[in-house]
Design an enzyme around this catalytic site. Structure first.
Site, PDB file in Angstrom:
ATOM      1  N   ASP A 143       0.804  -1.225   0.000  1.00  0.00           N
ATOM      2  CA  ASP A 143       0.000   0.000   0.000  1.00  0.00           C
ATOM      3  C   ASP A 143       0.830   1.265   0.000  1.00  0.00           C
ATOM      4  O   ASP A 143       2.044   1.242   0.227  1.00  0.00           O
ATOM      5  CB  ASP A 143      -0.972  -0.007   1.192  1.00  0.00           C
ATOM      6  CG  ASP A 143      -0.385  -0.673   2.425  1.00  0.00           C
ATOM      7  OD1 ASP A 143       0.835  -0.573   2.612  1.00  0.00           O
ATOM      8  OD2 ASP A 143      -1.143  -1.289   3.180  1.00  0.00           O
ATOM      9  N   ASN A 148      -7.446  -3.974  14.282  1.00  0.00           N
ATOM     10  CA  ASN A 148      -8.840  -4.244  13.874  1.00  0.00           C
ATOM     11  C   ASN A 148      -8.947  -5.408  12.891  1.00  0.00           C
ATOM     12  O   ASN A 148     -10.000  -5.636  12.315  1.00  0.00           O
ATOM     13  CB  ASN A 148      -9.466  -2.979  13.262  1.00  0.00           C
ATOM     14  CG  ASN A 148      -8.774  -2.542  11.970  1.00  0.00           C
ATOM     15  OD1 ASN A 148      -7.840  -3.193  11.513  1.00  0.00           O
ATOM     16  ND2 ASN A 148      -9.238  -1.455  11.383  1.00  0.00           N
ATOM     17  N   HIS A 181      -7.243  -5.682  10.013  1.00  0.00           N
ATOM     18  CA  HIS A 181      -7.032  -5.372   8.591  1.00  0.00           C
ATOM     19  C   HIS A 181      -5.751  -5.999   8.051  1.00  0.00           C
ATOM     20  O   HIS A 181      -4.813  -6.266   8.794  1.00  0.00           O
ATOM     21  CB  HIS A 181      -7.095  -3.853   8.308  1.00  0.00           C
ATOM     22  CG  HIS A 181      -5.914  -3.042   8.749  1.00  0.00           C
ATOM     23  ND1 HIS A 181      -6.011  -1.708   9.073  1.00  0.00           N
ATOM     24  CD2 HIS A 181      -4.594  -3.338   8.897  1.00  0.00           C
ATOM     25  CE1 HIS A 181      -4.830  -1.227   9.387  1.00  0.00           C
ATOM     26  NE2 HIS A 181      -3.948  -2.202   9.296  1.00  0.00           N
TER      27      HIS A 181
HETATM   28  C1  F6R Z   1       1.460  -1.991   5.987  1.00  0.00           C
HETATM   29  C2  F6R Z   1       0.100  -2.532   6.020  1.00  0.00           C
HETATM   30  C3  F6R Z   1      -0.678  -2.651   7.289  1.00  0.00           C
HETATM   31  C4  F6R Z   1       0.189  -3.009   8.511  1.00  0.00           C
HETATM   32  C5  F6R Z   1      -0.663  -3.063   9.771  1.00  0.00           C
HETATM   33  C6  F6R Z   1       0.194  -3.291  10.999  1.00  0.00           C
HETATM   34  O1  F6R Z   1       1.976  -1.975   4.678  1.00  0.00           O
HETATM   35  O2  F6R Z   1      -0.419  -2.855   5.002  1.00  0.00           O
HETATM   36  O3  F6R Z   1      -1.692  -3.598   7.136  1.00  0.00           O
HETATM   37  O4  F6R Z   1       0.802  -4.252   8.285  1.00  0.00           O
HETATM   38  O5  F6R Z   1      -1.355  -1.856   9.923  1.00  0.00           O
HETATM   39  O6  F6R Z   1       1.038  -2.201  11.190  1.00  0.00           O
HETATM   40  P1  F6R Z   1       2.193  -2.236  12.276  1.00  0.00           P
HETATM   41  O7  F6R Z   1       3.172  -3.258  11.842  1.00  0.00           O
HETATM   42  O8  F6R Z   1       2.797  -0.841  12.236  1.00  0.00           O
HETATM   43  O9  F6R Z   1       1.558  -2.550  13.575  1.00  0.00           O
END
Ligand code: F6R
Length: 244
Positions: A67, A136, A138
């Protein structure tokens, strides 16, 4: 889903690194799907170490990131392009021609999403996709409620995601509210998936993922339908699961 439980974040990073390096060395033209955020930072540090020790080369490697924020230039330290260069690409022998991250300032975002999909197809698909998970549930920026059939698209960030990511910005107002995200269906087409989960703030998400039915309300639950997923989780991430 295969689960590897490790002691802490350092062990998770080392384990994830061995996993990825093994695949890169096995494949002739590896295509990696990469993630940003706090979770893979240790993995990238370990990869740089292995590269410096001559244990892995990125000459034949292509990468696609999950992303990028909408409205943020590549040169902005908060862009995921900048993050990837800073944390990994500037320190290994990868050609930037082989690196692809959605362009969050493309004049036509819809066209950018379509071209991103085409580029993944043209590369022969993703061999191994690294994922983190949001508190959450995602994956990528596919927030709860996103259809499992969605492909690369402009995604609206949930308030909880904006709050979580505000730690990287001066103020919460600066956090973009949209991102281009690889779609769930796109992620599911990866031949293999490596999901990294670390820390107490992800313990609820891990417990939910392991115990829930497959539902669009918990985007990561779709991974239960993928034939080749490995989760590496540390003890802190297991803290809620262990109490069930
Ligand atoms: C990052 C992404 C997100 C993160 C997720 C966890 O490219 O796509 O889905 O993997 O938000 O983020 P962290 O590792 O910062 O807790």
């Amino acid at each position: 889903m295969k689960i590897i439980q490790v002691k802490d974040y350092d062990a998770l990073s080392e384990r994830a690194c061995s996993f990825l390096v093994e695949r890169i060395n096995e494949l002739e033209n590896p295509v990696l799907g990469l993630a940003t955020g706090s979770t893979p930072e240790g993995l990238y540090k370990q990869i740089i170490k292995k590269y410096n020790q001559g244990e892995v080369s990125f000459q034949e490697v292509k990468t696609f990131n999950l992303d990028e924020y909408v409205g943020i230039e590549k040169t902005d330290p908060n862009s995921y392009y900048y993050f990837m260069k800073d944390k990994l690409f500037d320190h290994i022998n990868i050609s930037l021609d082989n690196v692809r991250i959605p362009n969050g300032v493309a004049p036509d975002l819809q066209q950018e999403c379509e071209e991103y999909e085409e580029a993944i197809q043209a590369a022969g698909g993703i061999d191994i996709q690294v994922l983190g998970i949001g508190a959450n549930g995602h994956i990528g920026f596919n927030e709860p409620g996103t259809p499992f059939t969605c492909r690369t698209q402009v995604a609206n960030l949930e308030t909880s995601t904006i709050e979580a990511n505000s730690r990287f910005f001066h103020s919460i107002e600066e956090v973009p509210t949209q991102a281009i995200s690889m779609g769930i269906e796109t992620i599911m087409e990866s031949k293999e998936i490596l999901l990294l989960i670390s820390g107490e703030n992800k313990a609820e998400a891990l417990a939910t993922l392991l115990t829930c039915d497959v539902t669009e309300e918990i985007p990561a639950s779709v991974l239960k339908k993928h034939p080749n997923v490995t989760i590496i989780a540390d003890e802190a991430a297991y803290s809620v699961m262990n109490q069930l």
